[in-house]
Motif scaffolding. Structure first.
Motif, mmCIF file in Angstrom:
data_model
loop_
_atom_site.group_PDB
_atom_site.id
_atom_site.type_symbol
_atom_site.label_atom_id
_atom_site.label_comp_id
_atom_site.label_asym_id
_atom_site.label_seq_id
_atom_site.Cartn_x
_atom_site.Cartn_y
_atom_site.Cartn_z
ATOM 1 N N GLY A 12 0.706 -1.308 0.061
ATOM 2 C CA GLY A 12 0.047 0.033 0.166
ATOM 3 C C GLY A 12 0.646 1.242 -0.052
ATOM 4 O O GLY A 12 0.097 2.277 -0.275
ATOM 5 N N SER A 13 2.211 1.013 0.290
ATOM 6 C CA SER A 13 2.854 2.259 0.231
ATOM 7 C C SER A 13 4.295 2.075 -0.302
ATOM 8 O O SER A 13 4.650 0.821 -0.920
ATOM 9 C CB SER A 13 3.313 2.845 1.592
ATOM 10 O OG SER A 13 4.210 2.056 2.294
ATOM 11 N N VAL A 14 5.262 2.957 -0.492
ATOM 12 C CA VAL A 14 6.314 2.778 -1.577
ATOM 13 C C VAL A 14 7.478 2.361 -0.416
ATOM 14 O O VAL A 14 8.625 2.395 -1.144
ATOM 15 C CB VAL A 14 6.850 4.177 -2.357
ATOM 16 C CG1 VAL A 14 5.671 4.497 -3.220
ATOM 17 C CG2 VAL A 14 7.002 5.356 -1.133
ATOM 18 N N PHE A 15 7.526 2.431 0.817
ATOM 19 C CA PHE A 15 8.661 2.500 1.534
ATOM 20 C C PHE A 15 9.015 1.033 2.028
ATOM 21 O O PHE A 15 8.259 0.024 2.191
ATOM 22 C CB PHE A 15 8.016 2.918 3.157
ATOM 23 C CG PHE A 15 7.642 4.421 2.933
ATOM 24 C CD1 PHE A 15 8.414 5.392 2.775
ATOM 25 C CD2 PHE A 15 6.150 4.615 3.007
ATOM 26 C CE1 PHE A 15 8.026 6.838 2.580
ATOM 27 C CE2 PHE A 15 5.799 5.965 2.713
ATOM 28 C CZ PHE A 15 6.742 6.864 2.480
ATOM 29 N N SER A 16 10.362 0.803 1.749
ATOM 30 C CA SER A 16 11.001 -0.448 1.955
ATOM 31 C C SER A 16 12.113 -0.566 3.230
ATOM 32 O O SER A 16 12.049 0.662 3.805
ATOM 33 C CB SER A 16 11.413 -1.222 0.709
ATOM 34 O OG SER A 16 12.594 -0.447 0.587
ATOM 35 N N THR A 17 12.691 -1.458 3.448
ATOM 36 C CA THR A 17 13.824 -1.627 4.543
ATOM 37 C C THR A 17 14.982 -2.084 3.715
ATOM 38 O O THR A 17 15.928 -2.639 4.392
ATOM 39 C CB THR A 17 13.353 -2.417 5.558
ATOM 40 O OG1 THR A 17 13.000 -3.772 5.000
ATOM 41 C CG2 THR A 17 12.324 -2.216 6.507
ATOM 42 N N TRP A 18 15.225 -1.511 2.552
ATOM 43 C CA TRP A 18 16.429 -1.793 1.767
ATOM 44 C C TRP A 18 17.552 -0.961 2.188
ATOM 45 O O TRP A 18 18.669 -1.254 2.396
ATOM 46 C CB TRP A 18 16.429 -1.958 0.147
ATOM 47 C CG TRP A 18 17.590 -1.935 -0.292
ATOM 48 C CD1 TRP A 18 18.281 -1.050 -1.092
ATOM 49 C CD2 TRP A 18 18.181 -3.102 -0.693
ATOM 50 N NE1 TRP A 18 19.203 -1.696 -1.618
ATOM 51 C CE2 TRP A 18 19.282 -2.994 -1.420
ATOM 52 C CE3 TRP A 18 17.903 -4.653 -0.570
ATOM 53 C CZ2 TRP A 18 20.188 -3.885 -1.904
ATOM 54 C CZ3 TRP A 18 18.872 -5.495 -0.661
ATOM 55 C CH2 TRP A 18 19.843 -5.317 -1.550
#
Length: 937
Positions: free
Chosen positions: A290-296
């Protein structure tokens, strides 16, 4: 009788004291309720309120964590029960011991976890125009200091809460801008005239693995050295259109160095957060896809904590002091796993965002209190896992490794595949008993040369050891345990000098350590097979040791030597050396970045400095571009100070160089900026100050006014300054809102308005160069070469079926922020001091094609290029073969002057120390020495 009168008096005084010490509600202090529409508080007001809370509440301790870049004091409120506050040093010790997981077994860790308190970090205001963050911090502090309900009391008993203001300067700037309008309805956060952090604005959330800024250093010390909280919560804005907020868990990919407990820990906290909002009938939380945020990515306030085994949380929420609308986005209205409780379109008020934020804070704090011992034990377990992985042979999984396994299988002519299995495999099915034989796995995942390193050695005898020490300090600031050799030693057949640094991987923060030394391997991430790429949250690759050109060795086997452990958090100072003058002068290496500081200090004091294009001509070895300083008492005094403070080696020579010498004179430097502030420009401004280059910031109006050659010798344009030749390209200025009109802009900011244009600005720049001026362009500002009609072309194009040239589509070529390797002609003045193979930060950067005729006739002089079709060092480079033979940087004469075009981001976020010299070399005017031939400008 006297006692009879004194007793009531004492009771009266006690009563009055309780009134005087009453914890003030925000409205009593600020004059409005937090979350009222059209109301914001300045940092000056907030600081005063925080001090009042600490003075009146026995639940609050105020900690000054350091100065900001503008000289304010950055504050952290430590909130817990009065009993806990009396034992803070013990609870901090427990938090540190569990996080570092050294010399401890599981039973001991469980005992400490039972004794300790969960440490939870909550911040706000990092991005100052995201005003919910600062205001929720005030409201949360007030509620925790004053509420007496059972939930709050349990939280205070079992948690230690670190409420930290992330950007004091920004709050002052933004609030003053918003509140300047007397009429509330006219107030707006749009068009703040300057960056809300002195130098870098929004990029203050990209500084956390190198920690250049004071605020970052203050925060980093609390997070990675002092407290090492088990959970940290970073408040941001704004949520995706059609939702109220985006939060954990996040979309793939996550970084492969993480401990799985960190990833699932985020899942658990995310569940607690969304469940609380759902229970309170607060819809609109979206997560995962649902969003663009990742943990990369590493380098953000939230993301760097992931590499330290902390449960790092991010929410991005809508709202602000001016009411807004939750827009109608039909696809957001269908409940699904990403958004199980959609919000309907409606008018949204500031207080709603504050209430959501406080609920989210309480969800996190409540989880930490309920699972206190588990949260504390798990950070130990993750640290212990890292120590164990770093103490034995370990093979890391990554996309390249998996591809290699599949490649070994595909290349095996003797493999046996049944027709049924082959057919099923086309559709991604693995039949029962199927899969590949283990030998293909063993070929890659048990290959000795592919093991993870047991540690890294940074030799003390490298050419730019002072910059290597800056890298070591970046590790130290993030809590990495570093050792230093007290004597010469030998490892794997190689001898290293005393003073070399050793960083072993058997430590709790191993994920961060590997991330700073080892390449990132971002997966090929596309919307669908053959479709367009999915943009990473930020960079795809950033290996700091590469960007800083640090020379190091990866050691695959366990090793030891005469090493001493440095105190955690204690920064290092490089030890320089100056030889006693035995003759004509001194030499400073062009390969050492700090040599430029020393040279600028010499020039500012009137000491002559020369550069040696061809070395000394003597027995003493010196590379092209070496600085020569004639001997004098003044020079000796200044160089002695530089060697001592900057860690550079200054050598002496008995005879004056016999080769050509070019006299160095400081240039009048102009650096472009724009209304609202350019972050790349701000980074260079900070760099210029660090390296002692005097400069002046100029704006489009200054360029358009002309007479540039009378004022400046060199003008620097960072990326996004020079417009594209193609009118159909996105106007990058519009990405940050429309520029304000002069009549609505305060007079002091009106000279900053305007942008570089083809009709007015470019002709002035051409005139400037034709009269002998130098222009340095970086990134997209190399567009200037096209405006000047220089004989260069875009190398990253293809021909359509109609014979038209167009840029390569993302399906064929896509390189987001990554580290590539380019070949450098290091014999040229522009590239002096760089190695032939140089790592460079590349972010969809321009690459050029130059005809052989243009090179042969001197119309264009290539400085750096991509010599292979596989230049990727760290990150993601889809279709990188298109780069082969492309020109990355060039110089072109324009009249009596020069244009330098650097496609890659050679000064990126002040992290790419390895390519700083590509800017610095252009900031000196080199004339001829007395009696010597000149070597050009």
């Amino acid at each position: 009788m006297i006692r009879y009168f004194l007793r009531p008096l004492a009771m009266l005084l006690l009563s009055l004291n309780m009134v005087w010490a009453q914890i003030p509600a925000p409205k009593q202090h600020f004059g409005f309720t937090i979350g009222d529409d059209y109301q914001l508080a300045t940092y000056t007001q907030t600081e005063a309120y925080f001090r009042k809370l600490a003075a009146t509440s026995d639940r609050v301790k105020l900690v000054d964590i350091g100065p900001t870049e503008e000289g304010r004091r950055q504050l952290m409120l430590v909130v817990s029960s009065p009993a806990n506050l009396k034992k803070l040093s013990r609870y901090k010790e427990i938090s540190q011991k569990l996080a570092r997981a050294e010399n401890m077994n599981d039973d001991q860790a469980r005992a400490l976890a039972m004794e300790g308190k969960a440490v939870v970090w909550i911040d706000g205001g990092l991005h100052a125009t995201e005003t919910v963050g600062t205001m929720q911090l005030i409201e949360t502090a007030w509620q925790l200091a004053s509420r007496k309900d059972p939930e709050t009391m349990r939280i205070l008993n079992d948690d230690i809460i670190l409420l930290t203001h992330a950007n004091p300067d920004g709050q002052e700037i933004v609030t003053n801008w918003y509140m300047r309008e007397a009429t509330p309805e006219k107030r707006s956060l749009d068009n703040v005239p300057r960056l809300y952090q002195k130098y870098i604005g929004h990029d203050n959330n990209r500084d956390f693995f190198i920690m250049n800024m004071k605020e970052t250093q203050n925060i980093g010390r609390q997070l990675f050295v002092e407290w090492i909280p088990q959970i940290m919560y970073n408040h941001h804005q704004s949520g995706p259109a059609g939702s109220v907020l985006a939060g954990p868990p996040y979309r793939d990919p996550f970084n492969y160095v993480f401990d799985p407990l960190m990833v699932t820990g985020i899942d658990a906290l995310g569940a607690a957060m969304i469940n609380r909002l759902n229970a309170e009938n607060k819809p609109g939380f979206t997560r995962l896809s649902g969003s663009v945020f990742s943990t990369w990515y590493n380098g953000g306030l939230r993301t760097t904590t992931h590499f330290h085994n902390m449960i790092g949380l991010l929410t991005e929420i809508i709202g602000g002091p001016t009411p807004e609308e939750v827009p109608l986005v039909p696809k957001r209205l269908i409940p699904n796993g990403a958004t199980p409780f959609p919000v309907t379109p409606q008018k949204w008020h500031f207080r709603q965002s504050i209430d959501y934020s406080v609920s989210l804070n309480y969800a996190v704090l409540g989880y930490a209190a309920r699972y206190r011992d588990e949260v504390l034990f798990n950070i130990y377990r993750m640290g212990k896992n890292s120590i164990e992985r770093g103490s034995k042979d370990t093979w890391a999984l990554s996309p390249k490794r998996i591809d290699a396994i599949a490649g070994a299988y595909d290349a095996d002519p003797k493999k046996v595949v049944s027709p049924t299995n082959a057919a099923l495999a086309q559709y991604g099915f693995i039949p029962k008993g199927g899969g590949m034989p283990m030998k293909y796995y063993d070929t890659i995942m048990k290959a000795p040369v592919l093991r993870d390193p047991r540690g890294f050695i940074i030799p003390a005898n490298q050419a730019d050891f002072a910059t290597a020490v800056k890298f070591v300090n970046a590790l130290i600031k993030t809590g990495i345990q570093v050792q230093q050799a007290t004597a010469d030693f030998t490892v794997a057949g190689k001898t290293y000098p005393a003073g070399s640094y050793v960083v072993k991987s058997d430590q709790a923060f191993r994920p961060h350590l590997l991330d700073m030394f080892e390449p990132q391997d971002h997966p090929n991430d596309f919307q669908y097979p053959g479709g367009p790429p999915v943009r990473p949250y930020d960079a795809a690759g950033w290996t700091l040791a590469y960007l800083m050109n640090v020379q190091f060795d990866r050691i695959l086997d366990g090793f030891d030597g005469p090493f001493k452990k440095l105190p955690i958090g204690e920064l290092q100072a490089p030890q320089g050396h100056i030889a006693e003058a035995s003759g004509e002068g001194y030499l400073l290496s062009a390969r050492a970045n700090n040599s430029f500081i020393a040279v600028n200090d010499l020039l500012a004091s009137g000491v002559e400095v020369y550069r040696l294009p061809n070395g000394t001509g003597l027995k003493s070895a010196a590379e092209s571009g070496t600085f020569f300083v004639p001997a004098s008492a003044k020079a000796k005094s200044l160089l002695d100070k530089s060697a001592r403070e900057l860690g550079i080696d200054v050598t002496s020579i008995a005879k004056r160089p016999t080769t050509t010498m070019a006299k160095v004179t400081p240039m009048r430097i102009a650096l472009w900026d724009t209304y609202g502030g350019s972050m790349p420009s701000g980074w260079i401004r900070w760099m210029m100050e660090q390296y002692h280059f005097p400069m002046k910031v100029v704006y489009a109006q200054d360029i358009d006014a002309g007479d540039l050659r009378k004022k400046f010798d060199v003008i620097v344009f960072v990326t996004r300054a020079i417009p594209s030749m193609n009118s159909k390209d996105v106007d990058l200025y519009s990405l940050f809102g429309t520029e304000p009109k002069p009549e609505t802009t305060p007079a002091e900011y009106q000279p900053w308005l305007g942008k570089i244009t083809a009709t007015k600005s470019i002709p002035q720049l051409k005139t400037f160069m034709e009269a002998g001026g130098t222009v340095v362009t970086i990134g997209s500002s190399t567009n200037l070469a096209y405006h000047l009609k220089l004989p260069v072309k875009n190398a990253l194009t293809e021909m359509t079926t109609t014979g038209q040239e167009k840029p390569l589509p993302g399906e064929k070529y896509y390189i987001p922020g990554s580290v590539l390797q380019m070949t450098v002609d290091s014999t040229q003045q522009a590239t002096w001091g760089l190695p032939t193979l140089t790592d460079v930060y590349f972010d969809a950067s321009p690459v050029f094609k130059v005809s052989p005729d243009a090179i042969a006739t001197g119309k264009v002089k290539p400085l750096a290029w991509f010599a292979t079709g596989k230049p990727l060092r760290s990150g993601w480079a889809w279709g990188q073969s298109y780069l082969q033979d492309g020109i990355a940087a060039f110089m072109a004469p324009v009249g009596a002057g020069k244009l330098y075009a650097f496609g890659p981001e050679i000064t990126f976020r002040a992290q790419s120390h390895g390519t700083f010299k590509l800017l610095f070399n252009q900031l000196y005017s080199s004339g001829s020495a007395a009696g010597s031939a000149t070597n050009g400008n």
